[in-house]
Write a protein that holds these residues in place. Structure first.
Motif, PDB file in Angstrom:
ATOM      1  N   LYS A 211       0.829  -1.207   0.000  1.00  0.00           N
ATOM      2  CA  LYS A 211       0.000   0.000   0.000  1.00  0.00           C
ATOM      3  C   LYS A 211       0.861   1.255   0.000  1.00  0.00           C
ATOM      4  CE  LYS A 211      -4.195  -1.892   2.129  1.00  0.00           C
ATOM      5  NZ  LYS A 211      -5.161  -1.781   3.265  1.00  0.00           N
ATOM      6  N   THR A 212       1.932   1.234   0.775  1.00  0.00           N
ATOM      7  CA  THR A 212       2.832   2.388   0.815  1.00  0.00           C
ATOM      8  C   THR A 212       3.491   2.594  -0.543  1.00  0.00           C
ATOM      9  OG1 THR A 212       3.288   1.926   3.147  1.00  0.00           O
ATOM     10  CG2 THR A 212       4.792   3.422   2.016  1.00  0.00           C
ATOM     11  N   GLY A 213       3.936   1.511  -1.144  1.00  0.00           N
ATOM     12  CA  GLY A 213       4.539   1.605  -2.472  1.00  0.00           C
ATOM     13  C   GLY A 213       3.549   2.069  -3.516  1.00  0.00           C
ATOM     14  N   PHE A 214       2.314   1.576  -3.426  1.00  0.00           N
ATOM     15  CA  PHE A 214       1.296   1.931  -4.417  1.00  0.00           C
ATOM     16  C   PHE A 214       0.964   3.412  -4.355  1.00  0.00           C
ATOM     17  CE2 PHE A 214      -3.069   2.134  -6.107  1.00  0.00           C
ATOM     18  CZ  PHE A 214      -2.871   1.498  -7.329  1.00  0.00           C
ATOM     19  N   SER A 215       1.097   4.018  -3.175  1.00  0.00           N
ATOM     20  CA  SER A 215       0.758   5.435  -3.028  1.00  0.00           C
ATOM     21  C   SER A 215       1.608   6.321  -3.925  1.00  0.00           C
ATOM     22  CB  SER A 215       0.924   5.868  -1.564  1.00  0.00           C
ATOM     23  OG  SER A 215       2.295   5.826  -1.181  1.00  0.00           O
ATOM     24  N   ILE A 216       2.850   5.945  -4.158  1.00  0.00           N
ATOM     25  CA  ILE A 216       3.729   6.750  -5.002  1.00  0.00           C
ATOM     26  C   ILE A 216       3.586   6.378  -6.476  1.00  0.00           C
ATOM     27  CG2 ILE A 216       5.864   5.370  -5.115  1.00  0.00           C
ATOM     28  CD1 ILE A 216       7.358   7.924  -4.281  1.00  0.00           C
ATOM     29  N   LEU A 217       3.097   5.180  -6.739  1.00  0.00           N
ATOM     30  CA  LEU A 217       2.919   4.728  -8.120  1.00  0.00           C
ATOM     31  C   LEU A 217       1.744   5.425  -8.801  1.00  0.00           C
ATOM     32  CD1 LEU A 217       3.442   0.896  -7.566  1.00  0.00           C
ATOM     33  CD2 LEU A 217       5.045   2.483  -8.634  1.00  0.00           C
ATOM     34  N   GLU A 218       0.872   6.038  -8.001  1.00  0.00           N
ATOM     35  CA  GLU A 218      -0.283   6.722  -8.569  1.00  0.00           C
ATOM     36  C   GLU A 218       0.100   8.046  -9.222  1.00  0.00           C
ATOM     37  OE1 GLU A 218      -2.548   6.745  -4.892  1.00  0.00           O
ATOM     38  OE2 GLU A 218      -3.999   5.391  -5.806  1.00  0.00           O
ATOM     39  N   ASN A 219       1.302   8.540  -8.963  1.00  0.00           N
ATOM     40  CA  ASN A 219       1.743   9.810  -9.551  1.00  0.00           C
ATOM     41  C   ASN A 219       2.162   9.612 -11.002  1.00  0.00           C
ATOM     42  OD1 ASN A 219       1.463  11.119  -7.045  1.00  0.00           O
ATOM     43  ND2 ASN A 219       3.514  10.521  -6.425  1.00  0.00           N
ATOM     44  N   ASP A 220       1.733  10.523 -11.873  1.00  0.00           N
ATOM     45  CA  ASP A 220       2.172  10.491 -13.267  1.00  0.00           C
ATOM     46  C   ASP A 220       3.597  11.014 -13.354  1.00  0.00           C
ATOM     47  OD1 ASP A 220      -0.249   9.544 -14.457  1.00  0.00           O
ATOM     48  OD2 ASP A 220      -1.128  11.527 -14.138  1.00  0.00           O
ATOM     49  N   ILE A 221       4.449  10.322 -14.109  1.00  0.00           N
ATOM     50  CA  ILE A 221       5.847  10.686 -14.246  1.00  0.00           C
ATOM     51  C   ILE A 221       6.100  11.289 -15.628  1.00  0.00           C
ATOM     52  CG2 ILE A 221       8.213   9.818 -14.318  1.00  0.00           C
ATOM     53  CD1 ILE A 221       7.055   9.829 -11.518  1.00  0.00           C
ATOM     54  N   PHE A 222       6.705  12.479 -15.650  1.00  0.00           N
ATOM     55  CA  PHE A 222       7.036  13.127 -16.916  1.00  0.00           C
ATOM     56  C   PHE A 222       8.513  13.498 -17.014  1.00  0.00           C
ATOM     57  CE2 PHE A 222       2.499  14.102 -16.303  1.00  0.00           C
ATOM     58  CZ  PHE A 222       1.987  13.661 -17.517  1.00  0.00           C
ATOM     59  N   GLU A 223       9.216  13.490 -15.888  1.00  0.00           N
ATOM     60  CA  GLU A 223      10.625  13.869 -15.877  1.00  0.00           C
ATOM     61  C   GLU A 223      11.472  12.682 -15.427  1.00  0.00           C
ATOM     62  OE1 GLU A 223      11.241  17.399 -13.537  1.00  0.00           O
ATOM     63  OE2 GLU A 223       9.232  18.148 -14.025  1.00  0.00           O
ATOM     64  N   VAL A 224      12.360  12.220 -16.322  1.00  0.00           N
ATOM     65  CA  VAL A 224      13.216  11.070 -16.028  1.00  0.00           C
ATOM     66  C   VAL A 224      14.659  11.443 -16.352  1.00  0.00           C
ATOM     67  CG1 VAL A 224      13.719   8.654 -16.532  1.00  0.00           C
ATOM     68  CG2 VAL A 224      11.352   9.472 -16.595  1.00  0.00           C
ATOM     69  N   ASP A 225      15.532  11.321 -15.360  1.00  0.00           N
ATOM     70  CA  ASP A 225      16.945  11.652 -15.578  1.00  0.00           C
ATOM     71  C   ASP A 225      17.721  10.466 -16.137  1.00  0.00           C
ATOM     72  OD1 ASP A 225      16.585  14.242 -14.631  1.00  0.00           O
ATOM     73  OD2 ASP A 225      16.939  13.641 -12.558  1.00  0.00           O
ATOM     74  N   GLN A 226      17.507   9.287 -15.553  1.00  0.00           N
ATOM     75  CA  GLN A 226      18.250   8.089 -15.954  1.00  0.00           C
ATOM     76  C   GLN A 226      17.283   7.011 -16.447  1.00  0.00           C
ATOM     77  OE1 GLN A 226      21.547   7.947 -16.078  1.00  0.00           O
ATOM     78  NE2 GLN A 226      21.775   9.998 -15.198  1.00  0.00           N
ATOM     79  N   PRO A 227      17.433   6.545 -17.698  1.00  0.00           N
ATOM     80  CA  PRO A 227      16.525   5.521 -18.231  1.00  0.00           C
ATOM     81  C   PRO A 227      16.458   4.259 -17.367  1.00  0.00           C
ATOM     82  CG  PRO A 227      17.853   6.452 -19.995  1.00  0.00           C
ATOM     83  CD  PRO A 227      18.397   7.011 -18.715  1.00  0.00           C
ATOM     84  N   ARG A 228      17.597   3.856 -16.800  1.00  0.00           N
ATOM     85  CA  ARG A 228      17.606   2.637 -15.982  1.00  0.00           C
ATOM     86  C   ARG A 228      16.677   2.788 -14.775  1.00  0.00           C
ATOM     87  NH1 ARG A 228      20.502   0.209 -11.757  1.00  0.00           N
ATOM     88  NH2 ARG A 228      20.790  -2.036 -12.021  1.00  0.00           N
ATOM     89  N   ASP A 229      16.587   4.004 -14.235  1.00  0.00           N
ATOM     90  CA  ASP A 229      15.694   4.243 -13.103  1.00  0.00           C
ATOM     91  C   ASP A 229      14.248   3.974 -13.499  1.00  0.00           C
ATOM     92  OD1 ASP A 229      17.876   5.007 -11.599  1.00  0.00           O
ATOM     93  OD2 ASP A 229      17.608   7.147 -11.997  1.00  0.00           O
ATOM     94  N   LEU A 230      13.879   4.385 -14.716  1.00  0.00           N
ATOM     95  CA  LEU A 230      12.512   4.165 -15.191  1.00  0.00           C
ATOM     96  C   LEU A 230      12.225   2.680 -15.342  1.00  0.00           C
ATOM     97  CD1 LEU A 230       9.834   5.342 -16.295  1.00  0.00           C
ATOM     98  CD2 LEU A 230      10.870   5.236 -18.573  1.00  0.00           C
ATOM     99  N   PHE A 231      13.171   1.931 -15.897  1.00  0.00           N
ATOM    100  CA  PHE A 231      12.992   0.490 -16.077  1.00  0.00           C
ATOM    101  C   PHE A 231      12.753  -0.198 -14.731  1.00  0.00           C
ATOM    102  CE2 PHE A 231      14.530   1.302 -20.260  1.00  0.00           C
ATOM    103  CZ  PHE A 231      14.223   0.204 -21.040  1.00  0.00           C
TER     104      PHE A 231
END
Length: 427
Positions: free
Chosen positions: A161-181
């Motif tokens: 539940k704690t992890g899911f709370s942050i997953l609900e945010n839309d992401i538009f800024e990514v510095d490192q592609p590996r982080d996104l993966f």
């Protein structure tokens, strides 16, 4: 600023005297940055200074000293003390100060993650890393380097539940592609644990279709889970890739996932016996991939799909007939499946236990309640926001010199007559 760094007292005075205004903090950052190597060599002498500083007021100086003191290898006996110190600093530090040295802050936070892993107590790192992310972010649309570490700790400690709370945010800024993966892969697994299959598909889809020059192990594992979750949630899977997926993904992902594609073919027959035969033949593979639990959910979902098909044909049906048609062991098993589907809102029906009959009903939703109107309005507002965001990003990109230069080079590369096609394109 030409101070003798051998004097710990002088360093302390500088940090305490230059931690008030932005101008002072900028001077302090430059001073500490120039002395970074010396700080590390003198790290053992600097440890007592941490007790002389207030991490909420002297956050920047405290951060540099803490980074230097924790850079050396830490024993398991020292790990507990380090976790306490770093967690306390994260909780009280000033966001505007640590953002002046984000790389240092990220390094310290990653050491916290490493130590809670060493202690085999990942839950201790969940709350501090969530706080760290919020302090590091300039907006909730930014994906930081700490996001994957935080989601991994949530996954390992089952704090879904704690992890899911942050997953609900839309992401538009990514510095490192590996982080996104990693963020999308771990996030997809958390959503699976929460039975949030729609969101899991979205995150896993991002991994599978993200730009990649070569296929990574993360993409392969994400593709396998993407197949399984698609079968569970949609009852089908398309083996065709979208056009925006990379050539590397389109050419190679299927080669690493044959057992899963066989499962798709068996599922499409609608026959439980064929699906179970496929599962038995590939059990060792599914187990080694740690996907056997998901595969079992795929088998269970086929019973649901077959029951849903019955609602399109019959108004009433006995539990015995349902059991026979969908290949369940008994009417009792059929009753349990029907009840679970009614509770989940997957079908609308009533069960007459006296005569063992099931009556299938129409969807009672009239789409006119206040709650439904609010949901529709929220969806419309979100789509409008996303559209506006994409328009802005498109305008920004259209003026980006590097993008325009790349487009110009690509046009020159493909500017040839139809009859003069280079052989390398294999057309």
């Amino acid at each position: 600023m030409n101070l003798n760094m051998s004097s710990a007292e002088s360093l302390l005075a500088q940090i305490q005297g230059l931690s008030s205004s932005i101008a002072d903090l900028t001077h302090l950052r430059n001073y500490l940055k120039q002395s970074d190597d010396l700080l590390r060599t003198e790290s053992t002498r600097l440890v007592p200074l941490l007790n002389e500083l207030d991490p909420s007021i002297h956050s920047l100086g405290y951060l540099y000293i803490l980074d230097a003191c924790t850079a050396a290898p830490i024993s398991k006996e020292q790990a507990n003390e380090l976790v306490i110190t770093v967690a306390r600093f994260i909780n009280v530090c000033a966001a505007e100060q640590i953002r002046l040295a984000p790389d240092k802050f990220i390094s310290v936070c990653k050491r916290l993650k490493e130590q809670v892993m060493l202690l085999q107590d990942p839950m201790r790192g969940v709350a501090p890393l969530l706080t760290a992310i919020r302090k590091l972010q300039t907006s909730t649309e930014q994906l930081t380097t700490l996001h994957p570490d935080f989601v991994l700790l949530c996954l390992l400690s089952k704090c879904y539940k704690t992890g899911f709370s942050i997953l609900e945010n839309d992401i538009f800024e990514v510095d490192q592609p590996r982080d996104l993966f990693l963020y999308c892969y771990y996030g997809g697994m958390i959503c699976i644990g929460q039975k949030q299959f729609r969101k899991a598909l979205e995150l896993l889809h991002n991994v599978v279709t993200a730009p990649m020059a070569i296929v990574s192990a993360i993409a392969v594992e994400a593709y396998k889970k993407y197949i399984l979750v698609s079968l569970i949630h949609h009852g089908q899977f398309s083996t065709s890739f979208p056009k925006y997926a990379s050539q590397a993904a389109q050419r190679n992902l299927k080669n690493f996932s044959q057992a899963y594609l066989d499962l798709v073919n068996s599922y499409s027959t609608g026959k439980v016996s064929e699906l179970e035969t496929c599962v038995r033949a590939n059990t060792e593979k599914f187990e080694s991939d740690k996907n056997l639990g998901l595969v079992k959910q795929v088998v269970s979902s086929m019973y649901k799909r077959n029951i849903q098909r019955l609602t399109q044909t019959y108004l009433t049906l006995s539990l015995q007939d349902i059991a026979n048609t969908v290949q369940l062991d008994s009417p009792k098993a059929a009753e349990m499946h029907v009840l679970q589907m009614i509770q989940a809102g997957e079908i609308y029906a009533t069960i007459n236990q006296k005569d063992g009959m099931v009556r299938f009903l129409e969807d009672p939703e009239q789409y006119k309640t206040c709650e439904m109107i609010e949901r529709i309005d929220f969806s419309i507002q979100r789509i409008m926001m996303l559209s506006k965001k994409l328009t802005g990003m498109n305008e920004t990109m259209s003026f980006d010199p590097s993008y325009l230069g790349k487009v110009g080079r690509e046009r020159q590369r493909f500017d040839f007559d139809d009859y003069d096609v280079p052989s390398k394109f294999n057309i």
